[in-house]
Design an enzyme around this catalytic site. Structure first.
Site, PDB file in Angstrom:
ATOM      1  N   GLY A 117       0.783  -1.223   0.000  1.00  0.00           N
ATOM      2  CA  GLY A 117       0.000   0.000   0.000  1.00  0.00           C
ATOM      3  C   GLY A 117       0.819   1.279   0.000  1.00  0.00           C
ATOM      4  N   HIS A 118       2.156   1.173   0.009  1.00  0.00           N
ATOM      5  CA  HIS A 118       3.009   2.375   0.140  1.00  0.00           C
ATOM      6  C   HIS A 118       4.175   2.314  -0.827  1.00  0.00           C
ATOM      7  CE1 HIS A 118       5.434   5.499   2.193  1.00  0.00           C
ATOM      8  NE2 HIS A 118       4.277   5.883   2.684  1.00  0.00           N
ATOM      9  N   PHE A 119       4.132   2.514  -1.950  1.00  0.00           N
ATOM     10  CA  PHE A 119       2.994   2.734  -2.839  1.00  0.00           C
ATOM     11  C   PHE A 119       3.089   1.674  -3.911  1.00  0.00           C
ATOM     12  CE2 PHE A 119       4.188   6.834  -1.007  1.00  0.00           C
ATOM     13  CZ  PHE A 119       2.979   7.249  -0.486  1.00  0.00           C
TER      14      PHE A 119
END
EC number: 4.2.1.59
Length: 146
Positions: free
Chosen positions: A48-50
């Site tokens: 999720g990052h990224f």
């Protein structure tokens, strides 16, 4: 005096996916310590990052410094987590991010004791990738009985 996962687990309560130190490569009790974290694309946080441009979250680099500092606290006090103690974050100051950390980077995490009193430690910490500074901070931890 390399400490690998099998030895680190006696000093740190963290386990996958939150153990952010792969090994300790140097330690002078009461003074300083150097740890290594190999950053791979398989790290959970990259989901999720990224997803399209993976960057290690800065807060996790700060956590790397805290974990390495905790190991130094335990070793300096002649204790392990198995003795019924934890080192907990007590503060973080002067954080400066200088470089992105991406998959494939090897973090060299250094921590030096600048103050110690009754189980409370303050450290000057840095994270380098090769010779380039990625982050620096002052970390404070406090020993607490479990």
């Amino acid at each position: 005096m390399p400490l690998t996962y099998h030895t680190l687990k006696h000093y740190l309560p963290h386990r996958y996916p939150f153990l952010l130190v792969d090994k300790i490569v140097a330690c002078t009790p009461g003074e300083c310590i150097t740890g290594i974290k190999n950053v791979t694309i398989n790290e959970e946080f990259f989901n999720g990052h990224f997803p399209d441009e993976p960057i290690m979250p800065g807060v996790l680099m700060v956590e790397c410094m805290a974990q390495v500092s905790g190991v130094l606290g335990f070793i300096s006090a002649g204790l392990t987590a198995e003795d019924g103690y934890l080192y907990l974050f007590a503060g973080v100051d002067k954080v400066r991010f200088k470089r992105r950390v991406i998959p494939g980077d090897q973090l060299i995490i250094r921590s030096k004791i600048v103050m110690q009193k009754q189980g409370i430690y303050k450290f000057d910490c840095t994270v380098h990738v090769e010779d380039e500074l990625a982050v620096s901070a002052q970390i404070m931890i406090a020993r607490q009985e479990q």
